[in-house]
Design a protein around this motif. Structure first.
Motif: not given
Length: 489
Positions: A432-455
């Motif tokens: 039984d896995i619980e998602l405690v937190s979810y955080h996302v940052d856009a590393i570059t600008g634009g709609t094709d930005a590279l996103v960094d997700v930390i869970v």
């Protein structure tokens, strides 16, 4: 000396902007508060809505040890609703500052308010309720009037009298003085209700107890209107450990209760929050970690186990050799002196770039330096997501777990939520896995930005952090989740 605790998480806490709890959720929190050991649970305001009435009725009928209380105004309909809902008591407030009297009862005088209060306290007693009576906005009222108002409430039959710092303008010294003076005026137990508008709710509550308060009002995680109420966990731990004043609180239940309230209210506890924040017992600095591993008392005022949680050692730019050794031991790996130095160097490089070093990063570095090839238990084989303006976001996922393929589907409030729910269903046979937190940052600008997700994922008592980086936020989220699963399973 022991102090009574009225917990108002389900009333003042639910008045936190954006928080709305179902009947079932309120009952879950009430049961947790009862297990926590609070004396009185203020379960809501029975007159507020049909849902509130049902929640108070359900909590009143749940067979809990705590006294169940409903909030109310000095109005018959509020008293009737509380009594009809089966509450044991009512916390009834009368406007006491001229600001509140003039805005809530235009044309009424202070004497009118006293007379109305007397009549309503008497009526509440006739309805069989325990009555806690207070003056709303008492800290901005004429103190002589407050004394007269509370004395009138006592003579009318009120069982407890409350001084409310409704907008959090008291200082600790004044809170102590007020309680001391009120204790000379009334014989019944006196309570203090404090808000945190100036960040003084905890201090004011503690000083109110020093002044003689028999009862205090608190909220789990410091929830409440505007800046919140006095935080139960802070007040209890400070009273017991710093002032030697006992409560009936089961301290081992503090952290689990905090996490439940955080999950159901969706109000995230700040990481640097005292007692229950994620950083409260987390150590990164090499100097600190080295000392803590030898003797926890060096940098911890209390043991985390006291409140039902555990210590955490993390790696980052400030990490030292002791931190690496501790994590290596936890993973069951050994390294030479040169390998240790290389691992530490690589960890610091990530931190120096301004990035958060996740558990997955650390593990990848260690295994790379030690040239260990770890078999991945969980692999993403396929993922399909459907979402649109008039479509419930739906995801189907195919995972390979220990060589066996699992196909599951899930829905969610958005495409990321749907994908995560599908994965959680696919692995439910294993954990039984619980998602405690979810955080996302856009590393570059634009709609094709590279996103960094930390869970942050949790399985039992173990919590890990993992990262995913893609131009597609759904794939980045899934990548991070799967990486975390590989560490937990």
């Amino acid at each position: 000396m022991s102090v009574i605790i009225l917990d108002t998480t389900l009333r003042d806490g639910e008045q936190t902007p954006g928080v709305s709890l179902s009947v079932e959720q309120k009952l879950m929190i009430a049961e947790a508060l009862d297990n926590l050991g609070v004396d009185i649970i203020e379960a809501g305001t029975a007159i507020a809505s049909e849902g509130e009435f049902k929640a108070i009725k359900a909590i009143s009928e749940a067979g809990l040890k705590a006294e169940i209380c409903s909030f109310g105004r000095i109005k018959k309909e509020d008293i009737d609703a509380a009594a009809d809902a089966g509450a044991d008591s009512i916390f009834m407030v009368a406007p006491s500052s001229d600001i509140h009297i003039n805005s809530k009862f235009p044309g009424k005088t202070r004497e009118d308010i006293i007379q109305m209060s007397i009549e309503m306290v008497e009526y509440a007693k006739e309805r069989g309720l325990i009555v806690e009576f207070g003056g709303e906005d008492a800290s901005r009222a004429d103190f002589e009037f407050i004394k007269k108002l509370l004395k009138a409430g006592e003579e009318a039959g009120a069982d407890r009298l409350t001084f409310t710092d409704t907008v959090g303008v008291l200082t600790p010294e004044r809170a102590q003085q007020i309680m001391s003076e009120l204790k000379k005026v009334v014989k019944k137990p006196v309570a203090f209700h404090g808000h945190d508008d100036f960040g003084l709710a905890t201090a004011n509550t503690i000083f109110a107890v020093k002044g003689g308060a028999d009862e205090i009002h608190c909220c789990v995680n410091g929830l409440g209107e505007r800046a919140g109420n006095a935080a139960l966990e802070e007040v209890v731990m400070a009273l017991e450990y710093l002032y030697g004043i006992k409560t009936k609180i089961n301290k081992k239940a503090i952290y689990p209760t905090s996490k439940l309230v955080e999950k159901l209210t969706r109000v995230v506890v700040p990481p640097n929050k005292p007692i229950v924040g994620e950083n409260a017992f987390t150590h990164e600095s090499g100097i600190h970690t080295s000392a803590v591993l030898r003797d926890a008392k060096t940098y911890e005022p209390i043991s985390p186990e006291v409140i039902g949680r555990s210590r955490s050692i993390v790696l980052g730019k400030h990490a030292g050799k002791a931190s690496v050794e501790a994590i290596m031991k936890e993973l069951g790996y050994k390294a030479t002196k040169e390998q240790m130095q290389e691992i530490l160097k690589r960890v610091k490089e990530i931190g120096d770039k301004g990035k958060r070093v996740t558990d997955a990063d650390v593990r990848a570095i260690i295994e790379t330096v030690l040239q260990i090839k770890r078999e991945r238990k969980v692999e993403l084989v396929d993922l399909n997501v459907v979402s649109g303006a008039n479509i419930m976001p739906t995801a189907s996922v195919k995972l390979k777990i220990n060589g066996k393929e699992y196909v599951e589907a899930g829905v969610g409030v958005g495409p990321v939520d749907a994908a995560i729910n599908a994965i959680k269903r696919a692995v439910k046979e294993y954990a039984d896995i619980e998602l405690v937190s979810y955080h996302v940052d856009a590393i570059t600008g634009g709609t094709d930005a590279l996103v960094d997700v930390i869970v942050q994922l949790k399985k039992g008592d173990k919590i890990v952090t993992a990262r995913g980086a893609r131009t597609d936020i759904i794939m980045a989220s899934v990548e991070a989740f799967v990486e975390g699963l590989n560490m937990l399973l």
